[in-house]
Design an enzyme around this catalytic site. Structure first.
Site, mmCIF file in Angstrom:
data_model
loop_
_atom_site.group_PDB
_atom_site.id
_atom_site.type_symbol
_atom_site.label_atom_id
_atom_site.label_comp_id
_atom_site.label_asym_id
_atom_site.label_seq_id
_atom_site.Cartn_x
_atom_site.Cartn_y
_atom_site.Cartn_z
ATOM 1 N N GLN A 133 31.460 -14.324 -82.320
ATOM 2 C CA GLN A 133 30.173 -13.636 -82.196
ATOM 3 C C GLN A 133 30.320 -12.159 -82.507
ATOM 4 O OE1 GLN A 133 28.623 -13.481 -78.183
ATOM 5 N NE2 GLN A 133 26.515 -13.487 -78.884
ATOM 6 N N GLY A 134 29.503 -11.636 -83.404
ATOM 7 C CA GLY A 134 29.503 -10.219 -83.743
ATOM 8 C C GLY A 134 28.232 -9.531 -83.288
ATOM 9 N N TYR A 135 28.149 -9.278 -82.006
ATOM 10 C CA TYR A 135 26.980 -8.585 -81.432
ATOM 11 C C TYR A 135 27.356 -7.156 -81.015
ATOM 12 C CZ TYR A 135 23.499 -12.370 -81.066
ATOM 13 O OH TYR A 135 22.558 -13.328 -81.328
ATOM 14 N N SER A 136 28.253 -7.051 -80.036
ATOM 15 C CA SER A 136 28.551 -5.748 -79.443
ATOM 16 C C SER A 136 29.248 -4.806 -80.435
ATOM 17 C CB SER A 136 29.445 -5.913 -78.213
ATOM 18 O OG SER A 136 28.773 -6.583 -77.180
ATOM 19 N N GLU A 184 23.213 -18.472 -73.794
ATOM 20 C CA GLU A 184 24.482 -17.913 -73.333
ATOM 21 C C GLU A 184 24.441 -17.591 -71.846
ATOM 22 O OE1 GLU A 184 27.609 -14.276 -74.381
ATOM 23 O OE2 GLU A 184 25.600 -14.253 -75.223
ATOM 24 N N SER A 224 24.559 -7.202 -69.423
ATOM 25 C CA SER A 224 25.098 -6.860 -68.106
ATOM 26 C C SER A 224 24.125 -7.250 -66.996
ATOM 27 C CB SER A 224 25.394 -5.356 -68.027
ATOM 28 O OG SER A 224 24.189 -4.622 -67.949
ATOM 29 N N ASN A 225 24.660 -7.414 -65.788
ATOM 30 C CA ASN A 225 23.801 -7.791 -64.660
ATOM 31 C C ASN A 225 22.731 -6.739 -64.383
ATOM 32 O OD1 ASN A 225 25.396 -10.027 -64.498
ATOM 33 N ND2 ASN A 225 26.065 -9.709 -62.386
ATOM 34 N N GLU A 226 23.054 -5.470 -64.674
ATOM 35 C CA GLU A 226 22.054 -4.420 -64.493
ATOM 36 C C GLU A 226 20.873 -4.631 -65.448
ATOM 37 O OE1 GLU A 226 25.788 -3.222 -62.761
ATOM 38 O OE2 GLU A 226 25.295 -3.936 -64.771
#
Length: 395
Positions: free
Chosen positions: A126-129, A244, A380-382
């Protein structure tokens, strides 16, 4: 809402258990239970076993070669697989890209890529971040400029899980710079053997090589590798991340980890008494158990809704938050129970050449450090709390 399993679902659970007893290689299960690193061949071997049974593509509809399971069957399979020590099925091609292709891909893309995913011909990452664009994907800067029948891609991706094994990567790229950032993103399929691509390993805090950074320098990607319409990537990304985040909850892994921690608490002694009899440790364990039971019920409620509505909704963000927090709490309890025996050891010790600690203990600290990531990736959870506060609470 009925949260009890039907007779057919209970019979399916027994079928899954028999399959795992007969077909799951003991040497692979031993590695998973002990927390040791799986090789590429280990993962490919397990995928091939599942594919031979028709169970590899557990989330795929029958029309695309899947078993046609509903959410409950998938939940049962995951729970039993975790209990038996089976490796987690790699999600990138099977559960993420595949569903994107089924919904947004052309018939030609579906016919070409989906069989290759099942057969193991293609290993996707996966190329996201990117640096500075992790949970805030709208900030990504990797560009794809259209020229004739191809795009020219330049930029960098990071935290690319198991990219060292992959031959293909699906990427979010910027195809338009003006307007809202979300409106200028597209979804591209890239061959990692293309000239101009460099992959570098990133060593994690516990010493493992699980993630990578990928650099693109004037990489030519055929325009036919665009999925969906140009600048539709943000819509596709949100669709993919729903799958995901539901998977990240990892309830089956938490159930397995809880049983291991509970067994430790019954055997490990401090000051002449078992940890399970220590009021503070027992209270911590009881709190996690209560939260895990609540998560399991919430998950069953979501499964019941998904049976009717077809897709998970905002509940996937709730499951992602609570599931990851519980898994991290269990890792912490295991580390606290083992004390010095949980410490990271040299590779030769983990291979069994030195009698330092039982294999199932020797990577407790490594697992604790590694799983700090699970409350960050996949959004992230935030960020998930922001999504819930805006969409559900209208804050």
């Amino acid at each position: 809402m009925d949260l009890n399993f039907t007779e057919q679902e209970l019979a399916f659970r027994e079928e899954v258990r028999r399959f795992l007893d007969e077909k799951l290689p003991a040497e692979i299960a031993d590695k998973v239970i002990a927390g040791r690193e799986l090789t590429k061949s280990d993962m490919e071997r397990w995928h091939a076993i599942l594919n031979a049974r028709g169970w590899l593509a557990s989330t795929w509809p029958v029309d695309f070669g899947g078993p046609g399971w509903g959410p409950v069957e998938r939940h049962i399979f995951e729970e039993e697989a975790c209990r038996a020590g089976a490796p987690r099925v790699l999600p990138f091609g099977l559960h993420m890209l595949a569903h994107v292709l089924m919904k947004f891909g052309t018939k030609e893309q579906q016919d070409h890529y989906l069989p290759r995913i099942l057969e193991g011909t293609d290993w996707w990452c996966q190329g996201y971040s990117e640096p500075g664009a992790g949970s805030d994907l709208a900030s990504l800067r990797t560009t794809a400029v259209r020229g004739g029948d191809a795009y020219l891609v330049n930029g960098q991706k990071t935290w690319t899980t198991l990219g060292q094994h992959a031959n293909r990567i699906f990427c979010l790229v910027r195809t338009k710079k003006d307007g809202k950032p979300q409106e200028g993103i597209s979804f591209l399929l890239v061959d990692l053997d293309s000239p101009g691509i460099e992959m570098r390993p990133i060593r994690l805090i516990e010493g493992g090589h699980e993630v990578n950074e990928v650099f693109f320098t004037d990489v030519r990607v055929p325009a036919e590798n665009l999925v969906g319409d140009e600048n539709q990537g943000w819509t596709i990304a949100k669709y993919l991340l729903t799958h995901e985040r539901t998977n990240i909850a990892g309830i089956g892994f938490s159930v397995q980890a809880f049983e291991q921690v509970k067994a430790l608490a019954r055997t490990v002694k401090r000051g002449g008494k078992r940890l399970i009899d220590d009021p503070l440790y027992a209270a911590r364990l009881a709190r996690v158990e209560a939260e895990l039971e609540a998560l399991k019920i919430t998950n069953l409620r979501m499964l019941s809704n998904a049976q009717k509505n077809g897709q998970p909704g905002l509940e996937s963000s709730m499951l992602k938050i609570k599931g990851t927090v519980i898994r991290q709490a269990l890792n912490d309890l295991a580390r606290r129970a083992l004390g010095p025996a949980a410490g990271p050891f040299p590779a030769e010790a983990l291979a069994g050449n030195l009698e330092i600690a039982p294999p199932e203990h020797a990577r407790a600290a490594a697992r604790y450090f590694n799983n700090r990531k699970i409350s960050i990736f996949g959004g992230s959870n935030e960020i998930q709390r922001n999504i819930l506060s805006k969409s559900m609470l209208e804050l």
